[in-house]
Write a protein that holds these residues in place. Sequence first.
Motif, PDB file in Angstrom:
ATOM      1  N   ALA A  90       0.819  -1.210   0.000  1.00 17.13           N
ATOM      2  CA  ALA A  90       0.000   0.000   0.000  1.00 17.13           C
ATOM      3  C   ALA A  90       0.857   1.267   0.000  1.00 17.13           C
ATOM      4  O   ALA A  90       0.423   2.306  -0.498  1.00 17.13           O
ATOM      5  CB  ALA A  90      -0.936   0.007   1.210  1.00 17.13           C
ATOM      6  N   ALA A  91       2.072   1.172   0.516  1.00 20.23           N
ATOM      7  CA  ALA A  91       2.933   2.350   0.664  1.00 20.23           C
ATOM      8  C   ALA A  91       3.692   2.724  -0.602  1.00 20.23           C
ATOM      9  O   ALA A  91       4.199   3.836  -0.714  1.00 20.23           O
ATOM     10  CB  ALA A  91       3.928   2.130   1.807  1.00 20.23           C
ATOM     11  N   VAL A  92       3.782   1.811  -1.567  1.00 16.80           N
ATOM     12  CA  VAL A  92       4.540   2.099  -2.786  1.00 16.80           C
ATOM     13  C   VAL A  92       3.582   2.326  -3.954  1.00 16.80           C
ATOM     14  O   VAL A  92       2.431   1.901  -3.917  1.00 16.80           O
ATOM     15  CB  VAL A  92       5.553   0.980  -3.122  1.00 16.80           C
ATOM     16  N   SER A  93       4.092   2.988  -4.972  1.00 23.19           N
ATOM     17  CA  SER A  93       3.254   3.259  -6.142  1.00 23.19           C
ATOM     18  C   SER A  93       3.380   2.188  -7.226  1.00 23.19           C
ATOM     19  O   SER A  93       2.745   2.286  -8.271  1.00 23.19           O
ATOM     20  CB  SER A  93       3.615   4.630  -6.730  1.00 23.19           C
ATOM     21  N   VAL A  94       4.172   1.169  -6.982  1.00 27.34           N
ATOM     22  CA  VAL A  94       4.376   0.100  -7.962  1.00 27.34           C
ATOM     23  C   VAL A  94       3.161  -0.829  -7.952  1.00 27.34           C
ATOM     24  O   VAL A  94       2.795  -1.355  -6.898  1.00 27.34           O
ATOM     25  CB  VAL A  94       5.648  -0.718  -7.625  1.00 27.34           C
TER      26      VAL A  94
END
Length: 151
Positions: A90-94
């Motif tokens: 949830a914390a990354v944009s990947v």
Amino acid sequence: MSKFLVLNGPNLNLLGKREPEIYGDMTLTDIRERLRKRAAEAGVEIEFFQSNHEGALVDAVQNAEGSTEFILLNAAAFTHYSIALRDAIAAVSVPVIEIHLSNIHRREKFRHTSVIAPVVMGQVAGFGAESYLGALEIALMKLGAMKEAVR
């Protein structure tokens, strides 16, 4: 060159030996070679990582930010209880595509819930090693669509 990361969780290093009636007889190396060949045909670099340790997978997800277009993730048992892995995704944009060799919804009740499902793009499950190839094909299509949108 675009890069995809294939992450594999606990016990997947035992593929081909562990419960072949459920997981098939292909090894993780066999799957890796099939994916590597298809990715090369598509002009995509592909990196593989397997760990039996939750924190190592969390680190890999976090480190993918800014260098990876897609993560293909078979979180294995961590699928069902790793809030740490869920929060990293949830914390990354990947974008992440969840993979399962077996159909988790036809197995034991505790396997029916994926805590990571709400934060991934989608799930490919129940097709054995073909689940990995299906996820790769979806990622390749989505990558093409993303590149078209930028033009």
